[in-house]
Motif scaffolding. Structure first.
Motif, mmCIF file in Angstrom:
data_model
loop_
_atom_site.group_PDB
_atom_site.id
_atom_site.type_symbol
_atom_site.label_atom_id
_atom_site.label_comp_id
_atom_site.label_asym_id
_atom_site.label_seq_id
_atom_site.Cartn_x
_atom_site.Cartn_y
_atom_site.Cartn_z
ATOM 1 N N UNK A 97 -16.310 21.934 23.996
ATOM 2 C CA UNK A 97 -16.787 20.891 24.926
ATOM 3 C C UNK A 97 -15.654 19.937 25.312
ATOM 4 N N UNK A 98 -14.693 19.729 24.377
ATOM 5 C CA UNK A 98 -13.627 18.760 24.651
ATOM 6 C C UNK A 98 -12.878 19.063 25.953
ATOM 7 N N UNK A 99 -12.394 20.310 26.156
ATOM 8 C CA UNK A 99 -11.677 20.544 27.419
ATOM 9 C C UNK A 99 -12.580 20.407 28.651
ATOM 10 N N UNK A 100 -13.860 20.710 28.494
ATOM 11 C CA UNK A 100 -14.778 20.571 29.638
ATOM 12 C C UNK A 100 -14.973 19.082 29.942
ATOM 13 N N UNK A 101 -15.220 18.297 28.866
ATOM 14 C CA UNK A 101 -15.420 16.855 29.060
ATOM 15 C C UNK A 101 -14.167 16.221 29.652
#
Ligand code: HEM
Length: 407
Positions: A97-101
């Protein structure tokens, strides 16, 4: 009526047409009730919110599926969701989720406002054209569907020519998440999963060869800068498919459900048209009153868990009725009444906790831009006969919502 009967009735066409009477029955049993040894039903607002935020309750990810059901063939549609953040637990969830966020930032979404306004105005032109001479037009087909598709495709960088063809595939794929009490036929969903993954694999390859500023380009650049710690290509592709499909049927339904409510509530309609009701308040109440996503579920990841005194064994399932929680009479006085002036609406329609909807800001942006412009452009907008609800429970919306646009 007991909890078992309620869960059985969730799978009937009558409930799919209108689940709210059943939810009222469920509220009478209490916010959390045991259905069987391995199934607990949660309908209270506070309890649904708490379970969604509790990391001891997880989603059924690929590892759990293998542990609980053994080594078995996973259909492509379920495998795809199993590679996405929607059905991944910690620590992989944060890693993915971190790279998407990082690329799906509030700034990037806020910067979309002018593009959303343009897209809305263009679709209103189309509606005006199609509805000339009093001809009824389908709001879902002409507006509620193309708006979110256009916006998310713009953000992702999906070329205009490819957009229309996603409608059927996205619809088919989302049926894999539908709540069913009987054996499911996933043939169409599996076909859609293979098609959409193939499409995004190609798009990722193109962005790798020719870097771009759009979301796919930004995610590819991030992934390639950190090939070991970040996200794999297969995960990246699964999450791109998720971003595409999670964004449109849901937002489509928010737009359709909201318009149908405007037709039935003249006070809200007039206030919104005259700028006396903030569009954001109207949209929050639509989300509460007729949530586009009606339910989700979690599984107990360890022994010894309980929800408001009801024990949940390890691997026990917890069915969370978001649509019922949004109508919880303990949380919302006169829950049955559509009232955009109520204080602190805060519906659970986008979930809560670590899986809180990535696209909430975008969906709100689209709806808050769309409704006032729609009313300003067509003061005589009216419902025409022939509205059809989708025969679904998880995603609640209209298949067809005919309107006349007037003069
Ligand atoms: C997650 C609802 C629009 C992308 C969720 C969840 C809900 C939800 C309830 C949590 C599911 C769970 O916890 O089991 C909605 C509604 C929408 C909407 C009602 C529109 C009115 C969008 C849009 C996008 C999007 C526009 C993308 C652009 C996602 C993603 C997740 C998610 C990627 C997974 C997040 C995670 O698991 O960490 N959404 N959504 N959604 N939504 Fe939305």
């Amino acid at each position: 009526m007991d909890a078992t009967a309620i869960v059985e009735l969730l799978g009937t066409p009558e409930t799919r047409a209108d689940p709210y009477p059943l939810y009222e029955q469920a509220h009478r049993l209490g916010p959390v009730v045991r259905v069987s040894d391995m199934l607990v039903l949660v309908t209270g607002y506070a309890a649904v919110d708490r379970v969604l935020r509790d990391r001891d309750f997880g989603v059924i990810d690929r590892e759990l599926t293998a542990t609980i059901f053994g080594d078995h063939f996973e259909p492509p549609s379920l495998e795809l969701f199993g590679r996405s953040i929607l059905q991944t637990n910690q620590p992989a969830h944060t890693r993915m989720r971190a790279p998407i966020a990082a690329v799906f930032t509030p700034r990037r979404i806020a910067a979309m406002r002018p593009a959303v306004e343009r897209a809305v105005d263009r679709l209103l032109d189309d509606l005006a054209e199609a509805g000339r001479g009093g001809e009824p037009v389908d709001f879902m087909d002409r507006f509620a569907f193309p708006l979110p598709v256009g916006v998310i495709c713009e953000l992702l960088g999906v070329p205009e020519a490819d957009r229309r063809r996603f409608r059927g595939s996205a619809h088919d794929l989302m049926t894999a998440l539908e709540f069913m009490t009987v054996e499911r036929d996933l043939t169409a969903a599996d076909r859609a999963a293979v098609e959409l993954q193939g499409y995004f694999a190609e798009l990722v390859a193109r962005r790798r060869a020719h870097p771009s500023e759009d979301l796919v380009g930004a995610l590819v650049a991030r992934r390639d800068a950190d090939p070991d710690g970040g996200i794999t290509d297969a995960e990246l592709i699964a999450n791109l498919v998720l971003l595409l499909v999670a964004g449109f049927e849901t937002t489509t339904n928010l737009l359709g459900n909201g318009l149908a409510l405007l037709f039935g509530h003249d006070g809200a309609r007039t206030a919104l048209a005259e700028g006396k009701l903030p569009p954001g308040d109207f949209v929050e109440e639509v989300l509460r009153y007729d949530s586009p996503v009606q339910l989700t579920s979690r599984i107990a990841l360890r022994d010894g868990l309980g929800i408001e005194g009801v024990a949940v064994p390890r691997f026990g399932e917890v069915l969370l009725l978001i649509g019922a929680a949004n109508r919880d009479p303990v949380r919302f006085p006169e829950a049955r009444r559509f009232d955009p002036w109520r204080a602190e609406i805060a519906p659970l329609s986008f979930g809560a906790g670590m899986h809180y909807c990535v696209g909430a800001m975008l969906a709100r942006l689209e709806a808050t831009v769309a409704f006032p412009r729609l009313l300003a452009r067509f003061p005589a907008l009216a419902q025409a006969p022939g509205a059809v609800r989708d025969d679904r429970l998880l995603l609640r919306g209209y298949g067809e919502l005919p309107v006349t646009v007037g003069g």
